[in-house]
Write a protein that holds these residues in place. Sequence first.
Motif, PDB file in Angstrom:
ATOM      1  N   LYS A  33       0.906  -1.340   0.162  1.00 36.62           N
ATOM      2  CA  LYS A  33       0.073   0.004  -0.024  1.00 36.62           C
ATOM      3  C   LYS A  33       0.825   1.176   0.016  1.00 36.62           C
ATOM      4  CE  LYS A  33      -3.709  -2.316   2.303  1.00 36.62           C
ATOM      5  NZ  LYS A  33      -4.195  -2.791   3.580  1.00 36.62           N
ATOM      6  N   VAL A  34       1.951   1.235   0.639  1.00 37.40           N
ATOM      7  CA  VAL A  34       2.824   2.428   0.888  1.00 37.40           C
ATOM      8  C   VAL A  34       3.793   2.546  -0.517  1.00 37.40           C
ATOM      9  CG1 VAL A  34       4.833   3.321   2.137  1.00 37.40           C
ATOM     10  CG2 VAL A  34       3.123   2.231   3.293  1.00 37.40           C
ATOM     11  N   PHE A  35       4.116   1.599  -1.159  1.00 34.82           N
ATOM     12  CA  PHE A  35       5.031   1.609  -2.391  1.00 34.82           C
ATOM     13  C   PHE A  35       4.452   1.342  -3.522  1.00 34.82           C
ATOM     14  CE2 PHE A  35       7.891   0.956   1.262  1.00 34.82           C
ATOM     15  CZ  PHE A  35       8.890   1.739   1.115  1.00 34.82           C
ATOM     16  N   GLN A  36       4.430   1.947  -4.603  1.00 38.29           N
ATOM     17  CA  GLN A  36       3.774   1.941  -6.053  1.00 38.29           C
ATOM     18  C   GLN A  36       4.765   0.760  -6.523  1.00 38.29           C
ATOM     19  OE1 GLN A  36       2.619   5.380  -7.777  1.00 38.29           O
ATOM     20  NE2 GLN A  36       1.283   5.997  -6.333  1.00 38.29           N
ATOM     21  N   ASN A  37       5.903   1.047  -6.439  1.00 42.08           N
ATOM     22  CA  ASN A  37       7.074   0.352  -7.183  1.00 42.08           C
ATOM     23  C   ASN A  37       7.518  -1.044  -6.485  1.00 42.08           C
ATOM     24  OD1 ASN A  37       9.859  -0.563  -7.645  1.00 42.08           O
ATOM     25  ND2 ASN A  37      10.123   1.608  -8.539  1.00 42.08           N
ATOM     26  N   LYS A  38       7.350  -2.284  -7.204  1.00 41.80           N
ATOM     27  CA  LYS A  38       7.665  -3.474  -6.909  1.00 41.80           C
ATOM     28  C   LYS A  38       8.879  -3.794  -6.363  1.00 41.80           C
ATOM     29  CE  LYS A  38       7.188  -8.541  -8.068  1.00 41.80           C
ATOM     30  NZ  LYS A  38       7.517  -8.819  -6.780  1.00 41.80           N
ATOM     31  N   SER A  39       9.972  -3.040  -6.781  1.00 39.77           N
ATOM     32  CA  SER A  39      11.327  -3.216  -6.136  1.00 39.77           C
ATOM     33  C   SER A  39      11.300  -2.479  -4.950  1.00 39.77           C
ATOM     34  CB  SER A  39      12.333  -2.741  -7.056  1.00 39.77           C
ATOM     35  OG  SER A  39      12.251  -1.322  -7.369  1.00 39.77           O
ATOM     36  N   SER A  40      10.626  -1.449  -4.799  1.00 39.76           N
ATOM     37  CA  SER A  40      10.575  -0.733  -3.213  1.00 39.76           C
ATOM     38  C   SER A  40       9.919  -1.640  -2.312  1.00 39.76           C
ATOM     39  CB  SER A  40      10.242   0.516  -3.428  1.00 39.76           C
ATOM     40  OG  SER A  40      10.906   1.304  -4.339  1.00 39.76           O
ATOM     41  N   ARG A  41       8.745  -2.267  -2.982  1.00 39.48           N
ATOM     42  CA  ARG A  41       8.352  -3.102  -1.894  1.00 39.48           C
ATOM     43  C   ARG A  41       8.697  -4.528  -1.193  1.00 39.48           C
ATOM     44  NH1 ARG A  41       3.712  -2.346  -5.665  1.00 39.48           N
ATOM     45  NH2 ARG A  41       4.261  -4.400  -6.647  1.00 39.48           N
ATOM     46  N   ASP A  42       9.520  -4.886  -2.245  1.00 40.01           N
ATOM     47  CA  ASP A  42      10.300  -6.153  -2.109  1.00 40.01           C
ATOM     48  C   ASP A  42      11.715  -6.066  -1.470  1.00 40.01           C
ATOM     49  OD1 ASP A  42       8.087  -7.357  -3.080  1.00 40.01           O
ATOM     50  OD2 ASP A  42       9.025  -7.745  -4.921  1.00 40.01           O
ATOM     51  N   LYS A  43      12.209  -4.622  -1.296  1.00 39.32           N
ATOM     52  CA  LYS A  43      13.552  -4.604  -0.899  1.00 39.32           C
ATOM     53  C   LYS A  43      13.830  -5.395   0.609  1.00 39.32           C
ATOM     54  CE  LYS A  43      16.401  -0.478  -1.114  1.00 39.32           C
ATOM     55  NZ  LYS A  43      17.324  -0.484  -2.328  1.00 39.32           N
ATOM     56  N   SER A  44      14.831  -6.128   0.379  1.00 41.96           N
ATOM     57  CA  SER A  44      14.958  -6.999   1.605  1.00 41.96           C
ATOM     58  C   SER A  44      15.604  -6.226   2.858  1.00 41.96           C
ATOM     59  CB  SER A  44      15.866  -8.203   1.005  1.00 41.96           C
ATOM     60  OG  SER A  44      17.240  -7.898   0.698  1.00 41.96           O
ATOM     61  N   CYS A  45      16.667  -5.433   2.559  1.00 41.79           N
ATOM     62  CA  CYS A  45      17.144  -4.872   3.858  1.00 41.79           C
ATOM     63  C   CYS A  45      16.193  -4.060   4.862  1.00 41.79           C
ATOM     64  CB  CYS A  45      18.197  -3.717   3.349  1.00 41.79           C
ATOM     65  SG  CYS A  45      19.510  -4.595   2.691  1.00 41.79           S
ATOM     66  N   PRO A  46      15.323  -3.166   4.243  1.00 40.44           N
ATOM     67  CA  PRO A  46      14.345  -2.773   5.429  1.00 40.44           C
ATOM     68  C   PRO A  46      13.357  -3.737   5.831  1.00 40.44           C
ATOM     69  CG  PRO A  46      14.446  -1.370   3.235  1.00 40.44           C
ATOM     70  CD  PRO A  46      15.220  -2.543   3.131  1.00 40.44           C
ATOM     71  N   LYS A  47      12.993  -4.726   5.262  1.00 42.05           N
ATOM     72  CA  LYS A  47      12.078  -5.693   5.745  1.00 42.05           C
ATOM     73  C   LYS A  47      12.979  -6.353   6.628  1.00 42.05           C
ATOM     74  CE  LYS A  47       9.283  -9.804   4.281  1.00 42.05           C
ATOM     75  NZ  LYS A  47       9.098 -10.606   3.457  1.00 42.05           N
ATOM     76  N   GLY A  48      14.128  -6.953   6.392  1.00 41.73           N
ATOM     77  CA  GLY A  48      15.038  -7.834   7.311  1.00 41.73           C
ATOM     78  C   GLY A  48      15.473  -6.939   8.493  1.00 41.73           C
ATOM     79  N   ALA A  49      15.651  -5.760   8.402  1.00 38.87           N
ATOM     80  CA  ALA A  49      15.806  -4.945   9.772  1.00 38.87           C
ATOM     81  C   ALA A  49      14.619  -5.249  10.649  1.00 38.87           C
ATOM     82  CB  ALA A  49      16.039  -3.565   9.380  1.00 38.87           C
ATOM     83  N   TYR A  50      13.558  -4.891  10.188  1.00 42.29           N
ATOM     84  CA  TYR A  50      12.244  -4.687  10.824  1.00 42.29           C
ATOM     85  C   TYR A  50      11.838  -6.132  11.488  1.00 42.29           C
ATOM     86  CZ  TYR A  50       7.196  -4.599  11.777  1.00 42.29           C
ATOM     87  OH  TYR A  50       6.008  -4.580  12.678  1.00 42.29           O
ATOM     88  N   LEU A  51      12.023  -7.302  10.824  1.00 38.81           N
ATOM     89  CA  LEU A  51      11.920  -8.617  11.063  1.00 38.81           C
ATOM     90  C   LEU A  51      12.757  -8.996  12.174  1.00 38.81           C
ATOM     91  CD1 LEU A  51      10.759 -10.407   7.807  1.00 38.81           C
ATOM     92  CD2 LEU A  51       9.186  -9.401   9.570  1.00 38.81           C
ATOM     93  N   ASN A  52      14.172  -8.651  11.999  1.00 32.92           N
ATOM     94  CA  ASN A  52      15.028  -8.913  13.139  1.00 32.92           C
ATOM     95  C   ASN A  52      14.657  -8.077  14.400  1.00 32.92           C
ATOM     96  OD1 ASN A  52      17.846  -9.291  10.896  1.00 32.92           O
ATOM     97  ND2 ASN A  52      16.651 -10.672  11.615  1.00 32.92           N
ATOM     98  N   LEU A  53      14.283  -6.644  14.144  1.00 41.87           N
ATOM     99  CA  LEU A  53      13.843  -6.269  15.378  1.00 41.87           C
ATOM    100  C   LEU A  53      12.679  -6.741  16.207  1.00 41.87           C
ATOM    101  CD1 LEU A  53      14.149  -2.305  14.206  1.00 41.87           C
ATOM    102  CD2 LEU A  53      15.684  -3.752  15.958  1.00 41.87           C
ATOM    103  N   CYS A  54      11.756  -7.242  15.426  1.00 41.63           N
ATOM    104  CA  CYS A  54      10.700  -8.003  15.846  1.00 41.63           C
ATOM    105  C   CYS A  54      11.131  -9.162  16.869  1.00 41.63           C
ATOM    106  CB  CYS A  54       9.671  -8.457  14.615  1.00 41.63           C
ATOM    107  SG  CYS A  54       8.605  -7.034  14.212  1.00 41.63           S
ATOM    108  N   GLU A  55      11.940 -10.059  16.189  1.00 44.73           N
ATOM    109  CA  GLU A  55      12.651 -11.076  16.631  1.00 44.73           C
ATOM    110  C   GLU A  55      13.307 -10.764  18.027  1.00 44.73           C
ATOM    111  OE1 GLU A  55      15.082 -13.615  14.220  1.00 44.73           O
ATOM    112  OE2 GLU A  55      13.720 -13.960  12.825  1.00 44.73           O
TER     113      GLU A  55
END
Length: 91
Positions: A33-55
Amino acid sequence: MGKYGHTALLATKLIQDGEVSSPNEVWANVASKVFQNKSSRDKSCPKGAYLNLCESRVIVGIPAGTYCRSKKNIKYAIKAIGVLKKSPAMS
């Protein structure tokens, strides 16, 4: 705050409100919903950082679990938290 920070805040709120239980699932939904661009949605570093902080239980209200295989981004995320705590004006 940038779009990835906004994505993290929205995802966390949805989990804390009990609307979604999986950080992986909610990140993907919010990012779409936030990103129109698929490559921005699928970017692994921000997602990984968030998921690691959750863990790591850094983000309040996230159930314990294993959400990410990569552990590289956690070092950067923890360091960023330290910098933000020392310099709140940066956030």
